[in-house]
Design a protein around this motif. Structure first.
Motif, PDB file in Angstrom:
ATOM      1  N   ASN A 162      20.233   1.195  12.708  1.00  0.00           N
ATOM      2  CA  ASN A 162      21.668   0.312  12.462  1.00  0.00           C
ATOM      3  C   ASN A 162      21.702   0.620  14.144  1.00  0.00           C
ATOM      4  O   ASN A 162      22.817  -0.449  14.697  1.00  0.00           O
ATOM      5  CB  ASN A 162      22.449   1.114  11.705  1.00  0.00           C
ATOM      6  N   ILE A 163      22.017   1.460  14.998  1.00  0.00           N
ATOM      7  CA  ILE A 163      23.106   2.197  16.370  1.00  0.00           C
ATOM      8  C   ILE A 163      21.991   0.511  17.639  1.00  0.00           C
ATOM      9  O   ILE A 163      22.762  -0.097  17.670  1.00  0.00           O
ATOM     10  CB  ILE A 163      22.688   3.264  16.573  1.00  0.00           C
ATOM     11  N   PHE A 164      20.922   1.036  17.225  1.00  0.00           N
ATOM     12  CA  PHE A 164      20.412   0.313  18.264  1.00  0.00           C
ATOM     13  C   PHE A 164      20.291  -1.722  17.854  1.00  0.00           C
ATOM     14  O   PHE A 164      20.126  -2.793  19.063  1.00  0.00           O
ATOM     15  CB  PHE A 164      18.214   0.710  17.865  1.00  0.00           C
ATOM     16  N   LEU A 165      20.132  -1.665  16.247  1.00  0.00           N
ATOM     17  CA  LEU A 165      20.388  -2.858  15.553  1.00  0.00           C
ATOM     18  C   LEU A 165      21.492  -4.007  16.542  1.00  0.00           C
ATOM     19  O   LEU A 165      20.944  -5.103  17.693  1.00  0.00           O
ATOM     20  CB  LEU A 165      19.650  -3.216  14.880  1.00  0.00           C
ATOM     21  N   ARG A 166      22.073  -2.747  16.288  1.00  0.00           N
ATOM     22  CA  ARG A 166      24.201  -3.182  16.805  1.00  0.00           C
ATOM     23  C   ARG A 166      23.807  -3.465  18.164  1.00  0.00           C
ATOM     24  O   ARG A 166      24.336  -4.457  18.009  1.00  0.00           O
ATOM     25  CB  ARG A 166      24.200  -2.876  15.564  1.00  0.00           C
ATOM     26  N   TYR A 167      23.499  -2.633  18.574  1.00  0.00           N
ATOM     27  CA  TYR A 167      23.998  -3.150  20.083  1.00  0.00           C
ATOM     28  C   TYR A 167      22.589  -4.075  20.531  1.00  0.00           C
ATOM     29  O   TYR A 167      23.252  -4.499  21.446  1.00  0.00           O
ATOM     30  CB  TYR A 167      23.486  -1.378  21.049  1.00  0.00           C
TER      31      TYR A 167
END
Length: 480
Positions: free
Chosen positions: A171-176
């Motif tokens: 979720n961190i990478f997709l959001r960023y």
């Protein structure tokens, strides 16, 4: 002999007194620097790296000068005298001592000088830290130095291992990437690019790749192939994955995918079954089974011990960071420093995690059977837990504790600002549902905030959102 004695004695004094006072950049007589040269250098030399502030350094310069005035200079004058005169002087001034070895006198003078320094100087906090008698720099206890200025790193490969809290990290990478208009490696539908087959570039539709053939981020399920993955990644890509205790991983896998139907018995019965029987069960769907982490990392399940150690070494060399799910917050701090991101960038709400009331409590003998069955993953996990601990020690234990506290406080602020609340993953009121009703998810009252919305979204709806945005960036809507 006289010159050698003088040189060794002064060297001994500077080494003995220099270490507690932090004299790390002072050359000794043993390399040809005369003691009188030290006085000039004490007052003029630049601070050594990692020795504290300039004021701390000046304070230590004054202490070194005092050592010279109190001890080194008088002793050097004494040693400069001819042997006979020196002995007569010692006999006159110190009756009964002249027959003893000169080192006894030196040790006494050293002790007197140290006591004088303790009585007549006020140590600063920095000097106390540096004055370890073992000359050990306590970065791990008081925090490492501030990192130099860096720019956010936007090329990331995340190997998403099953049941290792990888959906949370994803979720961190997709959001960023979504918020910064980065390109992704994505299938035309779903969330897999390879597995059980190892990844091949041909698995990505051509119209989903940028003209350069290189993507900024890779963060979906795949089965690792260093050579094939490298073909679509930039040379400066950071390689990241996550591991979990193998017994806990397998228990989660067993419950989540209902592997009782595959094995024919409950998890609690594993300890009473022959290990040969447990090892002979095939992978469910060709994907899920024993030593799951090594399988996701691209290795076969029949490695010898020597081959396994080579595989772990290979992974260690390729990956810039291997996170540990049991130490998630610490791993997130290491992640944010590796990528030069802010704490806001690594705030995340837990994804696809079972609710506490549905987790099984395993007997010790069952846990032991699971570890034996997943022995290759145990070696892998133990290796990277040790690496994780080394990374925290290098980063600074207190510094890590401070940043973890900041991260948790910031996450609480997001919960409050987003109006987040935890619900069952398949709750009928949810717009976006999780894979299973066994897990929790979050809904937010503040859906007008894009950050809050993405933080609360489960994996599949978020990947669909990112995929649509990715198509827009590539201008391939008309081609799909």
């Amino acid at each position: 002999m006289h010159g050698t004695s003088s040189m060794l004695t002064n060297s001994f004094l500077v080494v003995t007194l220099g270490r507690p006072l932090g004299f790390r950049c002072i050359a000794l007589n043993s390399v040809g620097i005369e003691p009188r040269d030290h006085i000039t250098r004490m007052l003029s030399e630049q601070p050594c790296p990692a020795l504290g502030t300039s004021e701390d350094y000046k304070e230590r310069g004054r202490l070194r000068l005092m050592v010279w005035v109190l001890l080194c200079r008088p002793l050097r004058l004494l040693l400069a005298l001819p042997h006979e005169r020196r002995m007569k002087l010692l006999a006159l001034k110190f009756p009964g001592l002249y027959t003893r070895h000169l080192r006894t006198l030196v040790a006494g003078l050293v002790l007197v000088t140290i006591l004088t320094l303790l009585l007549y100087t006020t140590p600063t906090p920095t000097s106390l830290i540096i004055s370890a008698a073992t000359n050990f720099r306590s970065d791990a206890l008081v925090g490492a130095e501030e990192e130099p200025h860096c720019s956010p790193h936007r090329h990331v490969f995340f190997l998403k291992t099953h049941k290792c809290a990888s959906s949370t990290v994803q979720n961190i990478f997709l959001r960023y990437g979504y918020l910064h208009n980065l390109t992704f490696a994505l299938p035309s539908s779903g969330n897999y690019l390879g597995n059980p087959s190892v990844f091949k570039v041909s698995m990505i539709p051509k119209n989903m790749l940028p003209p350069s053939g290189k993507v900024d981020m890779f963060a979906v399920h795949t089965r690792l192939s260093f050579r094939e993955h490298a073909r679509i990644l930039h040379n400066d890509t950071r390689w990241i994955t996550i591991v979990r205790d193998p017994a806990s991983l397998f228990e989660s896998l067993f419950q989540f995918f209902h592997l009782k139907n595959l094995y024919g018995f409950e998890l609690s019965e594993f300890s009473s079954r022959p290990m040969s029987e447990l090892l002979s069960v095939p992978r469910f769907g060709g994907k899920f089974g024993k030593n799951q982490m090594l399988f996701d990392l691209g290795y076969p399940g029949n490695l010898s011990v020597a081959e396994l150690r080579r595989a772990i070494d290979e992974l260690d060399k390729h990956f810039d960071l291997v996170m540990v799910s049991e130490y998630m917050d610490e791993s997130l701090v290491l992640l944010r420093h590796l990528l030069c991101w802010s704490l806001h960038d690594v705030v995340v709400f837990t994804k696809n995690a079972r609710r506490q009331e549905v987790k099984a409590t395993l007997e010790p003998q069952t846990l032991q059977a699971l570890r034996e069955m997943n022995s290759a993953d145990v070696l892998l996990y133990n290796h990277f837990v040790a690496r994780h601990r080394q990374a925290i020690f290098k980063f600074g234990v207190q510094r890590m504790a401070d940043e973890v506290s900041e991260l948790r406080s910031l996450r609480d602020e997001y919960y409050e600002d987003c109006g987040a609340r935890e619900v069952k993953g398949r709750d009928s009121s949810l717009k976006f549902k999780e894979y299973s009703g066994l897990v929790s998810t979050y809904v937010t009252a503040n859906n007008s905030d894009q950050n809050c919305l993405i933080l609360s979204m489960p994996e599949l709806p978020l990947i669909d959102t990112v995929r649509n945005h990715h198509r827009t960036l590539l201008n391939v809507d008309k081609l799909s």
